[in-house]
Design an enzyme around this catalytic site. Structure first.
Site, PDB file in Angstrom:
ATOM      1  N   TYR A 147      36.520  53.925  47.611  1.00 26.48           N
ATOM      2  CA  TYR A 147      35.223  53.852  48.288  1.00 26.48           C
ATOM      3  C   TYR A 147      35.231  52.748  49.350  1.00 26.48           C
ATOM      4  CZ  TYR A 147      30.096  53.698  48.759  1.00 26.48           C
ATOM      5  OH  TYR A 147      28.802  53.735  49.225  1.00 26.48           O
ATOM      6  N   GLN A 211      26.727  38.605  36.535  1.00 26.21           N
ATOM      7  CA  GLN A 211      26.995  39.068  37.905  1.00 26.21           C
ATOM      8  C   GLN A 211      25.659  39.443  38.562  1.00 26.21           C
ATOM      9  OE1 GLN A 211      27.567  40.787  35.159  1.00 26.21           O
ATOM     10  NE2 GLN A 211      27.865  42.973  35.439  1.00 26.21           N
ATOM     11  N   THR A 212      25.588  39.274  39.878  1.00 26.99           N
ATOM     12  CA  THR A 212      24.303  39.498  40.560  1.00 26.99           C
ATOM     13  C   THR A 212      24.360  40.695  41.506  1.00 26.99           C
ATOM     14  OG1 THR A 212      24.761  38.104  42.492  1.00 26.99           O
ATOM     15  CG2 THR A 212      23.847  37.003  40.532  1.00 26.99           C
ATOM     16  N   ARG A 213      23.181  41.276  41.708  1.00 23.74           N
ATOM     17  CA  ARG A 213      22.972  42.293  42.726  1.00 23.74           C
ATOM     18  C   ARG A 213      21.590  42.048  43.318  1.00 23.74           C
ATOM     19  NH1 ARG A 213      27.540  42.790  41.453  1.00 23.74           N
ATOM     20  NH2 ARG A 213      28.766  44.689  41.142  1.00 23.74           N
TER      21      ARG A 213
HETATM   22  N1  UDP Z   1      26.238  47.655  35.237  1.00 25.47           N
HETATM   23  C1  UDP Z   1      25.898  47.325  33.920  1.00 25.47           C
HETATM   24  N2  UDP Z   1      25.559  48.331  33.067  1.00 25.47           N
HETATM   25  C2  UDP Z   1      25.495  49.643  33.446  1.00 25.47           C
HETATM   26  C3  UDP Z   1      25.822  49.969  34.799  1.00 25.47           C
HETATM   27  C4  UDP Z   1      26.193  48.945  35.652  1.00 25.47           C
HETATM   28  O1  UDP Z   1      25.931  46.155  33.526  1.00 25.47           O
HETATM   29  O2  UDP Z   1      25.150  50.491  32.609  1.00 25.47           O
HETATM   30  C5  UDP Z   1      26.595  46.563  36.153  1.00 25.47           C
HETATM   31  C6  UDP Z   1      27.909  46.772  36.902  1.00 25.47           C
HETATM   32  O3  UDP Z   1      28.996  46.276  36.158  1.00 25.47           O
HETATM   33  C7  UDP Z   1      27.658  45.966  38.163  1.00 25.47           C
HETATM   34  C8  UDP Z   1      26.155  46.110  38.413  1.00 25.47           C
HETATM   35  O4  UDP Z   1      25.604  46.508  37.143  1.00 25.47           O
HETATM   36  O5  UDP Z   1      27.954  44.603  37.969  1.00 25.47           O
HETATM   37  C9  UDP Z   1      25.801  47.125  39.467  1.00 25.47           C
HETATM   38  O6  UDP Z   1      26.503  48.300  39.170  1.00 25.47           O
HETATM   39  P1  UDP Z   1      26.280  49.664  39.931  1.00 25.47           P
HETATM   40  O7  UDP Z   1      27.201  50.662  39.304  1.00 25.47           O
HETATM   41  O8  UDP Z   1      24.833  50.003  39.954  1.00 25.47           O
HETATM   42  O9  UDP Z   1      26.690  49.402  41.455  1.00 25.47           O
HETATM   43  P2  UDP Z   1      27.733  48.425  42.191  1.00 25.47           P
HETATM   44  O10 UDP Z   1      26.882  47.371  42.776  1.00 25.47           O
HETATM   45  O11 UDP Z   1      28.725  47.862  41.217  1.00 25.47           O
HETATM   46  O12 UDP Z   1      28.368  49.304  43.209  1.00 25.47           O
END
Ligand code: UDP
Length: 313
Positions: A147, A211-213
Site C-alpha cells: 500500500y 500508538q496514536t492516530r
Molecule cells: N487497531 C487495534 N485494534 C483493531 C484494529 C486496529 O488496536 O481491532 C490499531 C492498529 O494496530 C493501529 C490503529 O489501530 O495501530 C489503526 O489501525 P487501522 O487498521 O484503523 O489503520 P492504520 O492507521 O494502521 O492504517
C-alpha cells in the site's frame, strides 16, 4: 459545475461514495468506475434513480474510456490494512497501472485531476506531526509496502504527468477517516471497535494501545477534498484531523458512545504498525481555509446508527 462531468474511480468505496454525494450536490454529473474488489454497490444504491449518476463496473488496471470528463477523482484502491494485505498485488496494480490510466483520461480530455493519497506515505514517521515536506520512513519490503509504496508511486506518476504533460493535478494525503458506510469487516480500528462494542464482545487493542492516530470524520474529509479540487495547488496537501488519540483512548470513546460494557483485550501489534500519526494541517488551513469541525466523540455518535444497522444485518 452544472452539466460538467466528473469521473470517480473507486466511487463505490467508503470515501469515494461520500465524494459522489458531495459532487452531485454541487451540480456535477458523476460517473463511477469500480471493480467492486473492496467497494460495494450498497454504498451507491441511494443514487440509482438519479439521472445524473452512472455506474460502470470495470477494473481500471485495464485501459478504459468513459467519454469526455471535466474532472478525474482517482480514488480506486483497497485502503484498509486488512484489505490491502489480502489484495496486495491488486493494490500495487491499481496504484501503478490504474493511476496511469486515470491520468491518461485526464490528459486526453484536458480534465482536472485529484488523487487520494495517504499518510502512509510517511510510514512510521520520525517527525511529528507530519508536514507535507517530510519524506517519510517507509519499509519498502514490509507487509504494508504493497500500500505505502503503491501510493508513493501514485504520487510520483501524478507529479510526472503534471511536469511532463502539464496535467492539472492535485494530491490529497488522507489521514485515518471514519464514518457511515465503512465496511464492518474491513479491519480498521473504528469499525472493529464499534462492531465489538455493539455485540458485547471484547475490544481488540493491538499492542499496549499507546500508538496514536488522528481521526477525521468523513464529512470534514470530503469538505477538504472539494476545497482542494477547486484550488491550484499541485503539491501534496494533508487532509486530516490534527486531534491525536491513543488507540486505548479511541477504545474508551467507543465504549462511552455505545454505552457498551465490553472489556478490552490486548492482542499482538501487527508488524510495522506506525507508532504515531498526526497531520500538520497548516497548509490546508492557509491554502484552502479548511479546518475539521467534528471531534471524535461527536463523529462516533453521528456514526452510531449506521454501525447499529450494519451489526443488525
Ligand atoms: N487497531 C487495534 N485494534 C483493531 C484494529 C486496529 O488496536 O481491532 C490499531 C492498529 O494496530 C493501529 C490503529 O489501530 O495501530 C489503526 O489501525 P487501522 O487498521 O484503523 O489503520 P492504520 O492507521 O494502521 O492504517
Amino acid at each position: 459545475m452544472s452539466g460538467q462531468r466528473a469521473l470517480v474511480t473507486g466511487g463505490a468505496g467508503f470515501l469515494g461514495s461520500h465524494l459522489c454525494d458531495a459532487l452531485l450536490a454541487e451540480g456535477w454529473n458523476v460517473i463511477v468506475i469500480d471493480n467492486l474488489l473492496t467497494g460495494r454497490r450498497a454504498n451507491l444504491a441511494h443514487l440509482a434513480k438519479d439521472s445524473r449518476f452512472e455506474f460502470v463496473e470495470k477494473d481500471i488496471c485495464e485501459p478504459f474510456d468513459v467519454g469526455r470528463v471535466d474532472y478525474v477523482f482517482h480514488f480506486a484502491s483497497p485502503a484498509s490494512p486488512v484489505d490491502y494485505t489480502q489484495h496486495g498485488i491488486e493494490t500495487l496494480q491499481v496504484g501503478s497501472l490504474g493511476t496511469f490510466h486515470a491520468l491518461d483520461i485526464a490528459r486526453k480530455y484536458n480534465a482536472k485531476y485529484l488523487v487520494s493519497s495517504t499518510s502512509e506515505c510517511y510510514g512510521d514517521p520520525l517527525e511529528h506531526p507530519q508536514k507535507e515536506t517530510y519524506w517519510g520512513n517507509v519499509n519498502s519490503i514490509g507487509p504494508r509496502s504493497v500500500y505505502d509504496e503503491a501510493k508513493r508511486f501514485t504520487e510520483a506518476v501524478t507529479m510526472a504527468y503534471h511536469r511532463y504533460h502539464k496535467v492539472d493535478t492535485r494530491i490529497a494525503r488522507i489521514f485515518n477517516t471514519y464514518g457511515p458506510r465503512m465496511q464492518l469487516n474491513d479491519g480498521r480500528v473504528v469499525p472493529n471497535f464499534m462492531k465489538q462494542a455493539l455485540r458485547g464482545e471484547d475490544l481488540t487493542v493491538y499492542g499496549d494501545g499507546s500508538q496514536t492516530r488522528s481521526f477525521c470524520y468523513v464529512s470534514d474529509e470530503i469538505d477538504g477534498f472539494t476545497r482542494l479540487a477547486k484550488s491550484g495547488e499541485h503539491l501534496p496537501v494533508n487532509i486530516g484531523n490534527p486531534n491525536e488519540f491513543t488507540i486505548l483512548e479511541c477504545a474508551q470513546r467507543v465504549l462511552k458512545v455505545t454505552g457498551s460494557r465490553s472489556k478490552i483485550r490486548y492482542e499482538a501489534l501487527p508488524p510495522d504498525d506506525p507508532k504515531q500519526r498526526r497531520p500538520d494541517i497548516t497548509k490546508a488551513r492557509e491554502l484552502l481555509g479548511w479546518e475539521p469541525k467534528i471531534d471524535l466523540e461527536t463523529g462516533l455518535r453521528m456514526s452510531l446508527e449506521y454501525f447499529k444497522s450494519a451489526v443488525a444485518q
